[in-house]
Design a protein around this motif. Structure first.
Motif, PDB file in Angstrom:
ATOM      1  N   SER A 167      -5.793  -5.431  -1.085  1.00  0.00           N
ATOM      2  CA  SER A 167      -5.173  -5.451  -2.409  1.00  0.00           C
ATOM      3  C   SER A 167      -5.941  -4.576  -3.393  1.00  0.00           C
ATOM      4  O   SER A 167      -5.454  -4.276  -4.470  1.00  0.00           O
ATOM      5  CB  SER A 167      -5.069  -6.880  -2.944  1.00  0.00           C
ATOM      6  OG  SER A 167      -6.351  -7.442  -3.136  1.00  0.00           O
ATOM      7  N   ASP A 174      -4.119  -5.374 -11.210  1.00  0.00           N
ATOM      8  CA  ASP A 174      -4.878  -6.366 -10.457  1.00  0.00           C
ATOM      9  C   ASP A 174      -3.985  -7.578 -10.224  1.00  0.00           C
ATOM     10  O   ASP A 174      -3.489  -8.174 -11.171  1.00  0.00           O
ATOM     11  CB  ASP A 174      -6.125  -6.760 -11.261  1.00  0.00           C
ATOM     12  CG  ASP A 174      -7.041  -7.693 -10.497  1.00  0.00           C
ATOM     13  OD1 ASP A 174      -6.594  -8.379  -9.566  1.00  0.00           O
ATOM     14  OD2 ASP A 174      -8.232  -7.740 -10.857  1.00  0.00           O
ATOM     15  N   PRO A 175      -3.748  -7.945  -8.956  1.00  0.00           N
ATOM     16  CA  PRO A 175      -2.862  -9.077  -8.678  1.00  0.00           C
ATOM     17  C   PRO A 175      -3.407 -10.409  -9.218  1.00  0.00           C
ATOM     18  O   PRO A 175      -2.644 -11.337  -9.477  1.00  0.00           O
ATOM     19  CB  PRO A 175      -2.766  -9.108  -7.149  1.00  0.00           C
ATOM     20  CG  PRO A 175      -3.897  -8.289  -6.651  1.00  0.00           C
ATOM     21  CD  PRO A 175      -4.266  -7.341  -7.745  1.00  0.00           C
ATOM     22  N   GLU A 176      -4.723 -10.486  -9.441  1.00  0.00           N
ATOM     23  CA  GLU A 176      -5.321 -11.719  -9.955  1.00  0.00           C
ATOM     24  C   GLU A 176      -5.413 -11.734 -11.477  1.00  0.00           C
ATOM     25  O   GLU A 176      -5.544 -12.785 -12.070  1.00  0.00           O
ATOM     26  CB  GLU A 176      -6.715 -11.908  -9.352  1.00  0.00           C
ATOM     27  CG  GLU A 176      -6.662 -12.134  -7.850  1.00  0.00           C
ATOM     28  CD  GLU A 176      -8.050 -12.273  -7.249  1.00  0.00           C
ATOM     29  OE1 GLU A 176      -9.025 -12.473  -7.999  1.00  0.00           O
ATOM     30  OE2 GLU A 176      -8.146 -12.178  -6.015  1.00  0.00           O
ATOM     31  N   GLY A 197      -3.458  -9.465 -14.385  1.00  0.00           N
ATOM     32  CA  GLY A 197      -2.533  -8.391 -14.721  1.00  0.00           C
ATOM     33  C   GLY A 197      -3.042  -7.425 -15.776  1.00  0.00           C
ATOM     34  O   GLY A 197      -2.524  -6.325 -15.915  1.00  0.00           O
ATOM     35  N   ARG A 242      -6.825   1.058  -4.650  1.00  0.00           N
ATOM     36  CA  ARG A 242      -6.694   0.742  -3.226  1.00  0.00           C
ATOM     37  C   ARG A 242      -6.321   2.002  -2.456  1.00  0.00           C
ATOM     38  O   ARG A 242      -5.742   2.942  -3.000  1.00  0.00           O
ATOM     39  CB  ARG A 242      -5.678  -0.366  -2.996  1.00  0.00           C
ATOM     40  CG  ARG A 242      -4.276   0.005  -3.342  1.00  0.00           C
ATOM     41  CD  ARG A 242      -3.331  -1.160  -3.148  1.00  0.00           C
ATOM     42  NE  ARG A 242      -1.980  -0.763  -3.502  1.00  0.00           N
ATOM     43  CZ  ARG A 242      -1.013  -1.605  -3.778  1.00  0.00           C
ATOM     44  NH1 ARG A 242      -1.225  -2.899  -3.734  1.00  0.00           N
ATOM     45  NH2 ARG A 242       0.183  -1.161  -4.078  1.00  0.00           N
TER      46      ARG A 242
END
Length: 122
Positions: free
Chosen positions: A29, A65-67, A69, A75
């Motif tokens: 991720s 960032d998926p954790e 936003g 990546r």
């Protein structure tokens, strides 16, 4: 010498290759810039510039960032992963060639033999 070969054959500086390799070996991720900087032993500004070059070349991408936003992670892309594998094969060939040459020299042959045997248990 190997860094020049990577630059000539793949158009990638050693810092950028190491950044790409770090991205390949971590969470798919992505990594926050401070994490990438820490892995590379660089300041955050240098890591950001390296990530920018990789992104420009299509080897990495910056995404939310998926954790968190509000943050951004970088990546590796499939193209970046493939290039990393190609460069790893180059490294392997070059090291093998160097070891073969060193094995023929009586001054270094015993060291090469020990390296090829791997760690010895005591």
């Amino acid at each position: 010498m190997l860094d020049r070969k990577v630059e000539q054959e793949f158009g990638l500086g050693m810092t950028d290759f190491l950044a790409l390799k770090a991205l390949c070996g971590k969470d798919p991720s992505g990594l926050r810039m401070r994490e990438l900087a820490s892995l590379l032993g660089l300041n955050q500004s240098s890591a950001t510039r390296a990530a920018g070059r990789l992104e420009r070349d299509g080897l990495a991408e910056r995404v939310a960032d998926p954790e968190d936003g509000r943050g951004v992670v970088v990546r590796v892309t499939p193209e970046g992963r493939e290039l990393t594998a190609e460069i790893a094969r180059l490294f392997s060939r070059e090291v093998s060639t160097a070891l073969d040459a060193a094995a023929l020299d009586r001054r270094t042959a015993s060291v090469v033999a020990r390296l090829l045997q791997g760690p010895q248990e005591h």
